[in-house]
Design a protein around this motif. Structure first.
Motif: not given
Length: 218
Positions: A74-75, A77-78, A82, A91, A113, A116, A119, A122-123, A161
């Motif tokens: 999930r990181l 994906e971000r 992003d 992604w 992490c 970013l 976060p 995730c998106p 987000f």
């Protein structure tokens, strides 16, 4: 080194649990027909999952391993959504490649992490398991995404987000045009925040603004 097929099953047990499911047949759909039984048995042998009455659950050791896989996925994906502004299919593909512990070290994951801005989701809006860097919040790497409360007055930012405490608050922000992807400026921070979205000025209190995360607009 754990085979990737086992990681796929651990990930599926976690994501099925998020949906309130733990049936064996749902977990096994993570792999092609005929392959799942063998790998699920290996996970049981390594005491990463347990199965009772056709229900598959993570053991404490499996919880730790699955959490790491989900966090990396999930990181990533971000990162690709992003920072690199790639399409969802890109992604998603990259996240599947980089979710394995043999690809991204814990140090690299924590650096991503921090970069970013730690976060929480995730998106897709699914929670990202926090790591030690989130608890310590020591930003040894300059964050790419920051809370709007840390943004500079008059500079241009784009919302990445929003983490509201309630769905009603998210709906209220959406009505005001405060959505992921929207460009925003801060006109003032005290006594209340005054934000410019498009041609509209909106006043919000600190409690709401701290749930909005942004990156600098190009």
């Amino acid at each position: 080194m754990r085979p990737q097929e086992m990681d796929e099953l651990l990930e599926r047990v976690w994501t099925e649990r998020e949906k309130g499911r733990d049936a064996r047949e749902d977990v096994l759909t993570a792999l092609p027909a005929g392959e799942g039984d063998c790998w699920l048995k290996k996970l049981e042998q390594e005491r990463l999952v347990s199965e009772t009455g056709g229900r598959v659950r993570l053991t404490p050791a499996g919880e730790k391993e699955a959490s790491g896989i989900i966090r990396r996925h999930r990181l990533t994906e971000r990162l690709f959504a992003d920072v690199f502004n790639t399409r969802e299919e890109t992604w998603e593909r990259e996240a599947c490649e980089l979710e394995h512990p043999t690809v991204l070290t814990e140090e690299a994951v924590n650096a991503i992490c921090a970069f970013l801005g730690h976060p929480p989701t995730c998106p897709h809006g699914r929670p990202i398991p926090p790591g030690p860097c989130c608890a310590e919040f020591r930003l040894e790497v300059k964050s790419f995404v920051i809370p709007l409360t840390e943004a500079r007055i008059a500079s241009r930012y784009r919302i990445v987000f929003i983490t509201p405490k309630s769905g009603l608050r998210l709906d209220r922000l959406a009505v005001l045009g405060i959505l992921p992807g929207s460009e925003i400026r801060i006109h003032q921070k005290k006594p209340a925040y005054v934000l410019r979205i498009g041609e509209t000025d909106v006043a919000l209190d600190h409690e709401i603004v701290r749930d909005i995360y942004v990156k600098e607009a190009p």
